[in-house]
Design an enzyme around this catalytic site. Structure first.
Site, mmCIF file in Angstrom:
data_model
loop_
_atom_site.group_PDB
_atom_site.id
_atom_site.type_symbol
_atom_site.label_atom_id
_atom_site.label_comp_id
_atom_site.label_asym_id
_atom_site.label_seq_id
_atom_site.Cartn_x
_atom_site.Cartn_y
_atom_site.Cartn_z
ATOM 1 N N SER A 177 49.738 30.847 66.050
ATOM 2 C CA SER A 177 49.326 30.229 67.316
ATOM 3 C C SER A 177 49.409 31.295 68.392
ATOM 4 O O SER A 177 50.496 31.765 68.719
ATOM 5 C CB SER A 177 50.256 29.067 67.653
ATOM 6 O OG SER A 177 50.101 28.743 69.022
ATOM 7 N N HIS B 125 45.403 29.509 65.314
ATOM 8 C CA HIS B 125 45.654 28.187 65.875
ATOM 9 C C HIS B 125 45.646 28.313 67.395
ATOM 10 O O HIS B 125 46.388 29.127 67.959
ATOM 11 C CB HIS B 125 47.027 27.738 65.368
ATOM 12 C CG HIS B 125 47.425 26.357 65.743
ATOM 13 N ND1 HIS B 125 47.100 25.249 64.982
ATOM 14 C CD2 HIS B 125 48.141 25.895 66.800
ATOM 15 C CE1 HIS B 125 47.604 24.171 65.553
ATOM 16 N NE2 HIS B 125 48.242 24.531 66.662
ATOM 17 N N ASP C 65 46.243 26.434 70.868
ATOM 18 C CA ASP C 65 46.882 25.259 71.465
ATOM 19 C C ASP C 65 46.276 24.964 72.833
ATOM 20 O O ASP C 65 46.548 25.665 73.801
ATOM 21 C CB ASP C 65 48.395 25.496 71.581
ATOM 22 C CG ASP C 65 49.082 25.344 70.242
ATOM 23 O OD1 ASP C 65 48.885 24.293 69.593
ATOM 24 O OD2 ASP C 65 49.807 26.267 69.836
ATOM 25 N N MET D 230 46.027 22.573 75.951
ATOM 26 C CA MET D 230 46.831 21.525 76.612
ATOM 27 C C MET D 230 46.277 21.242 77.999
ATOM 28 O O MET D 230 45.943 22.185 78.738
ATOM 29 C CB MET D 230 48.279 21.973 76.733
ATOM 30 C CG MET D 230 48.890 22.417 75.408
ATOM 31 S SD MET D 230 50.633 22.797 75.587
ATOM 32 C CE MET D 230 51.000 23.533 73.985
ATOM 33 N N HIS E 89 43.588 23.025 68.475
ATOM 34 C CA HIS E 89 44.541 21.908 68.515
ATOM 35 C C HIS E 89 44.430 21.275 69.896
ATOM 36 O O HIS E 89 44.987 21.789 70.873
ATOM 37 C CB HIS E 89 45.956 22.439 68.228
ATOM 38 C CG HIS E 89 47.016 21.398 68.260
ATOM 39 N ND1 HIS E 89 48.347 21.674 68.128
ATOM 40 C CD2 HIS E 89 46.947 20.045 68.413
ATOM 41 C CE1 HIS E 89 49.053 20.565 68.196
ATOM 42 N NE2 HIS E 89 48.215 19.564 68.393
ATOM 43 N N MET F 204 45.258 19.034 72.596
ATOM 44 C CA MET F 204 46.262 18.135 73.182
ATOM 45 C C MET F 204 45.707 17.678 74.527
ATOM 46 O O MET F 204 46.112 18.145 75.592
ATOM 47 C CB MET F 204 47.597 18.884 73.319
ATOM 48 C CG MET F 204 48.257 19.104 71.947
ATOM 49 S SD MET F 204 49.550 20.357 71.970
ATOM 50 C CE MET F 204 48.595 21.800 71.555
ATOM 51 N N MET G 122 53.060 17.232 63.108
ATOM 52 C CA MET G 122 53.836 17.902 64.165
ATOM 53 C C MET G 122 55.325 17.813 63.820
ATOM 54 O O MET G 122 55.845 16.723 63.547
ATOM 55 C CB MET G 122 53.599 17.244 65.526
ATOM 56 C CG MET G 122 52.196 17.412 66.094
ATOM 57 S SD MET G 122 51.634 19.125 66.225
ATOM 58 C CE MET G 122 52.873 19.847 67.317
ATOM 59 N N ASP H 160 53.283 22.109 62.170
ATOM 60 C CA ASP H 160 53.253 22.832 63.453
ATOM 61 C C ASP H 160 54.490 22.507 64.289
ATOM 62 O O ASP H 160 54.723 21.356 64.644
ATOM 63 C CB ASP H 160 51.980 22.402 64.207
ATOM 64 C CG ASP H 160 51.777 23.142 65.519
ATOM 65 O OD1 ASP H 160 52.531 24.094 65.807
ATOM 66 O OD2 ASP H 160 50.847 22.755 66.265
HETATM 67 C C1 DX5 Z 1 53.314 22.774 70.336
HETATM 68 C C2 DX5 Z 1 52.136 23.531 69.743
HETATM 69 C C3 DX5 Z 1 52.568 24.477 68.700
HETATM 70 C C4 DX5 Z 1 53.582 25.442 69.212
HETATM 71 C C5 DX5 Z 1 54.190 26.221 68.116
HETATM 72 O O1 DX5 Z 1 52.843 21.950 71.300
HETATM 73 O O2 DX5 Z 1 51.235 22.639 69.162
HETATM 74 O O3 DX5 Z 1 51.453 25.090 68.070
HETATM 75 O O4 DX5 Z 1 53.068 26.284 70.195
HETATM 76 O O5 DX5 Z 1 55.181 27.036 68.665
HETATM 77 P P1 DX5 Z 1 56.468 27.471 67.843
HETATM 78 O O6 DX5 Z 1 55.989 28.056 66.556
HETATM 79 O O7 DX5 Z 1 57.136 28.434 68.735
HETATM 80 O O8 DX5 Z 1 57.267 26.214 67.632
HETATM 81 ZN ZN ZN Z 2 49.659 23.477 67.864
#
Ligand code: DX5
Ligand code: ZN
Length: 213
Positions: free
Chosen positions: A6, A31, A33, A35, A64, A66, A135, A173
C-alpha cells in the site's frame, strides 16, 4: 504469498523508486488507499496519484475505495489506470447494483468487509468477485494493530471458497507484519496488503520476506 504494497506509507517524493523497490522484491500488485474524509476519518489520494502510479508499473493496481459514494467515483479511478476497484459492503449505497454495473462494463471487482461485518454479508457476491478483502483493522489509518478476529474470518472464507470451488482470492489488509502475514497464510489467505511494515525499512527486503512465506 502474494504481496500488495500500500503506497500510502511510501515516500511520495520518491514514489517511482519506492515502487521499483517493491517490484524488485516480488510485489504482485499495488494497493491504493482512497479515503474521502466521510466513510473514514482521513483523506488520501485521488485519481491523479493513481495515474502517476500507473506510469511507474504495469502490475495490477487495486483501488481500495473508502468512499461514501463509490458508485459516483469508481469510474474515475478505472480511467486513471486502476485495474480493480475494491468496494466496501458497508458503503451506504446499493452495493449489489454497483457490482453488477462494474461487471457489465467488463471490469473485475473486489469486495471489502470491515472487522465488524460478518462474512455472511459477502457470500452472495463471492462467486462474481475476483477478490475478497478482509479488513484486519478499522479502515482509515496505516500503522494500526492487527485484529485477531480476522483470522477466523479468513478460515471461514477459505473453507467456503474451496467448498464451492470458487476462484475468488482472499486478501487481508491492516497490521500486516511478517508474523501476522504467517498467521494469515496459515488460515488460507492468498494476498497480504502492507503499508507501514514494508515502507519503514529496507523496502525490497521487506517485500521479499513476505513473498517467501
Ligand atoms: C487502512 C488501509 C490499509 C492500511 C494498511 O485503512 O486500508 O491499506 O493503510 O496499513 P498498515 O499495513 O500499516 O496496517
Ligand atoms: Zn487498504
Amino acid at each position: 504469498m502474494k504481496v500488495s504494497p500500500s503506497i500510502i506509507s511510501a515516500k511520495l517524493e520518491d514514489l517511482g523508486s519506492e515502487i521499483a523497490k517493491c517490484v524488485e522484491g516480488g510485489a504482485t500488485s499495488f494497493h491504493l488507499d482512497v479515503m474521502d474524509g466521510h466513510f473514514v476519518p482521513n483523506l488520501t489520494m485521488g485519481p491523479d496519484l493513481v495515474k502517476a502510479v500507473r506510469r511507474c508499473t504495469d502490475l495490477d493496481l487495486e483501488a481500495h475505495l473508502m468512499l461514501q459514494n463509490p458508485d459516483k467515483y469508481y469510474r474515475k479511478f478505472i480511467d486513471a489506470g486502476a485495474s480493480i476497484p475494491l468496494i466496501h459492503l458497508e458503503a451506504p449505497i446499493n452495493t449489489g447494483l454497483l457490482l453488477k454495473k462494474i461487471t457489465n462494463e467488463g471490469n473485475r471487482f473486489g469486495i471489502v468487509i470491515n472487522p465488524e461485518t460478518p462474512l455472511e454479508k459477502a457470500l452472495p457476491f463471492l462467486e462474481d468477485a475476483s477478490l475478497l478483502l478482509i479488513m484486519s483493522v478499522h479502515p482509515g489509518f496505516s500503522g494500526q494493530k492487527f485484529i485477531e478476529d480476522a483470522v477466523d474470518k479468513i478460515r471461514e472464507a477459505r473453507s467456503y471458497i474451496d467448498r464451492h470451488k470458487l476462484e475468488t482470492s482472499i486478501e487481508v489488509d491492516g497490521g500486516i507484519t511478517l508474523d501476522t502475514a504467517k498467521i494469515c497464510r496459515d488460515a488460507g489467505a492468498d494476498i497480504v496488503v502492507s503499508a507501514s511494515y514494508i515502507f519503514s525499512g529496507e523496502v525490497t527486503e521487506k517485500v521479499r520476506l513476505l513473498t517467501r512465506l
